[in-house]
Design a protein around this motif. Structure first.
Motif, PDB file in Angstrom:
ATOM      1  N   VAL A   1      -3.122 -10.246   3.066  1.00 54.31           N
ATOM      2  CA  VAL A   1      -2.690  -9.173   2.194  1.00 54.31           C
ATOM      3  C   VAL A   1      -2.702  -7.827   2.916  1.00 54.31           C
ATOM      4  CG1 VAL A   1      -4.978  -8.611   1.259  1.00 54.31           C
ATOM      5  CG2 VAL A   1      -2.949  -8.215  -0.129  1.00 54.31           C
ATOM      6  N   ASN A   2      -3.505  -7.699   3.997  1.00 56.00           N
ATOM      7  CA  ASN A   2      -3.569  -6.443   4.730  1.00 56.00           C
ATOM      8  C   ASN A   2      -2.235  -6.086   5.376  1.00 56.00           C
ATOM      9  OD1 ASN A   2      -6.193  -5.924   4.071  1.00 56.00           O
ATOM     10  ND2 ASN A   2      -7.048  -6.971   5.831  1.00 56.00           N
ATOM     11  N   GLU A   3      -1.441  -7.079   5.732  1.00 62.66           N
ATOM     12  CA  GLU A   3      -0.110  -6.813   6.269  1.00 62.66           C
ATOM     13  C   GLU A   3       0.766  -6.188   5.198  1.00 62.66           C
ATOM     14  OE1 GLU A   3       3.659  -9.261   8.262  1.00 62.66           O
ATOM     15  OE2 GLU A   3       1.685 -10.208   8.051  1.00 62.66           O
ATOM     16  N   LEU A   4       0.640  -6.678   3.974  1.00 54.73           N
ATOM     17  CA  LEU A   4       1.368  -6.093   2.855  1.00 54.73           C
ATOM     18  C   LEU A   4       0.901  -4.652   2.628  1.00 54.73           C
ATOM     19  CD1 LEU A   4       3.216  -6.274   0.339  1.00 54.73           C
ATOM     20  CD2 LEU A   4       1.245  -7.197  -0.900  1.00 54.73           C
ATOM     21  N   ASP A   5      -0.401  -4.427   2.720  1.00 55.05           N
ATOM     22  CA  ASP A   5      -0.937  -3.079   2.568  1.00 55.05           C
ATOM     23  C   ASP A   5      -0.249  -2.101   3.511  1.00 55.05           C
ATOM     24  OD1 ASP A   5      -2.755  -3.750   0.603  1.00 55.05           O
ATOM     25  OD2 ASP A   5      -4.395  -4.100   2.000  1.00 55.05           O
ATOM     26  N   ALA A   6      -0.173  -2.470   4.789  1.00 53.31           N
ATOM     27  CA  ALA A   6       0.379  -1.571   5.806  1.00 53.31           C
ATOM     28  C   ALA A   6       1.862  -1.302   5.576  1.00 53.31           C
ATOM     29  CB  ALA A   6       0.153  -2.170   7.191  1.00 53.31           C
ATOM     30  N   GLU A   7       2.611  -2.338   5.238  1.00 56.72           N
ATOM     31  CA  GLU A   7       4.053  -2.177   5.044  1.00 56.72           C
ATOM     32  C   GLU A   7       4.356  -1.286   3.842  1.00 56.72           C
ATOM     33  OE1 GLU A   7       5.703  -6.046   4.717  1.00 56.72           O
ATOM     34  OE2 GLU A   7       5.426  -6.551   6.847  1.00 56.72           O
ATOM     35  N   VAL A   8       3.689  -1.544   2.736  1.00 62.64           N
ATOM     36  CA  VAL A   8       3.923  -0.743   1.529  1.00 62.64           C
ATOM     37  C   VAL A   8       3.501   0.694   1.745  1.00 62.64           C
ATOM     38  CG1 VAL A   8       3.263  -0.433  -0.886  1.00 62.64           C
ATOM     39  CG2 VAL A   8       3.737  -2.725  -0.007  1.00 62.64           C
ATOM     40  N   ALA A   9       2.361   0.908   2.400  1.00 61.82           N
ATOM     41  CA  ALA A   9       1.879   2.262   2.658  1.00 61.82           C
ATOM     42  C   ALA A   9       2.886   3.049   3.488  1.00 61.82           C
ATOM     43  CB  ALA A   9       0.527   2.211   3.356  1.00 61.82           C
TER      44      ALA A   9
END
Length: 246
Positions: free
Chosen positions: A45-53
């Motif tokens: 989920v941390n990859e999703l965090d970075a992309e959305v941010a």
């Protein structure tokens, strides 16, 4: 004589307090290891965090007017307005002769808020570090305190108001509460002060605390000989509308 009359009520209050305490401890025991594992284990989920941010930060920089609106919204529905609203309602409930509802409301927002702060310290996750930030926030990141408190505040107030609303009004109330929770969560991500997983965890924590304390309250009601009720549909104490004092 007066002591004899007050003793059963005091016993009921202690019973309710014990049930709410047990429910709160159960939530803490479940949520703390869950939260630590979620962040420390570096799940995908941390990859999703970075992309959305990154995407939302670009949009915020390109649209300053929208960004200012998000700042106003996140402040308007921040933690303290919800705390004040719940405490004010609890005071009104006390004056109406419904002390146990007031206890439930204040206990729920207090336990949820303190548990959110404890998780921040335990997990100690850094907030997003973005170039040219549009907003700043102190403290650690996980879970989002704004999201925890909007979930707690909106959920508690809806459950208190449901017995006074018609069926269509209850649907509107839940829809409005969901909108407020999601919109405040979005502002925290869009302003670059929280990750997506921070907001998701805040919602999960808030819902878990409300569910646990509501279940404890409903169990107490049934032990007092009151008819079973569905809090999500009827509110915390449906009979409180007809009977304001015992």
């Amino acid at each position: 004589m007066r002591r004899r009359l007050l003793r059963p009520r005091a016993d009921r209050d202690r019973s309710l307090g014990l049930r709410l305490t047990v429910a709160s401890v159960a939530v803490a025991l479940i949520m703390i290891p869950f939260s630590v594992l979620l962040v420390v284990a570096k799940m995908p989920v941390n990859e999703l965090d970075a992309e959305v941010a990154a995407e939302l930060h670009e949009y915020a920089l390109a649209h300053p007017g929208v960004t200012r609106l998000l700042i106003v919204w996140t402040d308007l529905f921040g933690p303290w307005p919800w705390r004040v609203a719940v405490i004010a309602y609890a005071v009104w409930l006390l004056r109406r002769g419904a002390p146990r509802l007031a206890i439930w409301a204040v206990t729920t927002v207090t336990v949820g808020g303190l548990l959110g702060l404890a998780l921040k310290v335990i997990v100690a996750r850094a907030r997003p570090h973005l170039p040219d930030p549009v907003a700043l926030a102190p403290g650690d990141s996980f879970p989002s305190g704004h999201t925890v408190n909007v979930t707690l505040g909106a959920g508690v107030l809806v459950l208190l108001l449901l017995p006074r609303l018609p069926r269509w009004g209850r649907r509107v109330a839940w829809a409005l509460a969901a909108f407020l929770v999601l919109s405040v969560g979005y502002t925290r991500i869009a302003l670059g002060v929280h990750w997506v997983s921070d907001v998701a965890a805040g919602i999960v924590l808030g819902v878990a605390v409300i569910a646990a304390t509501a279940a404890g309250f409903e169990t107490w009601r049934r032990d007092q000989g009151r008819r079973p009720a569905s809090p999500l549909a009827e509110g915390m104490e449906p009979e409180s509308v007809k009977v304001s004092r015992e």
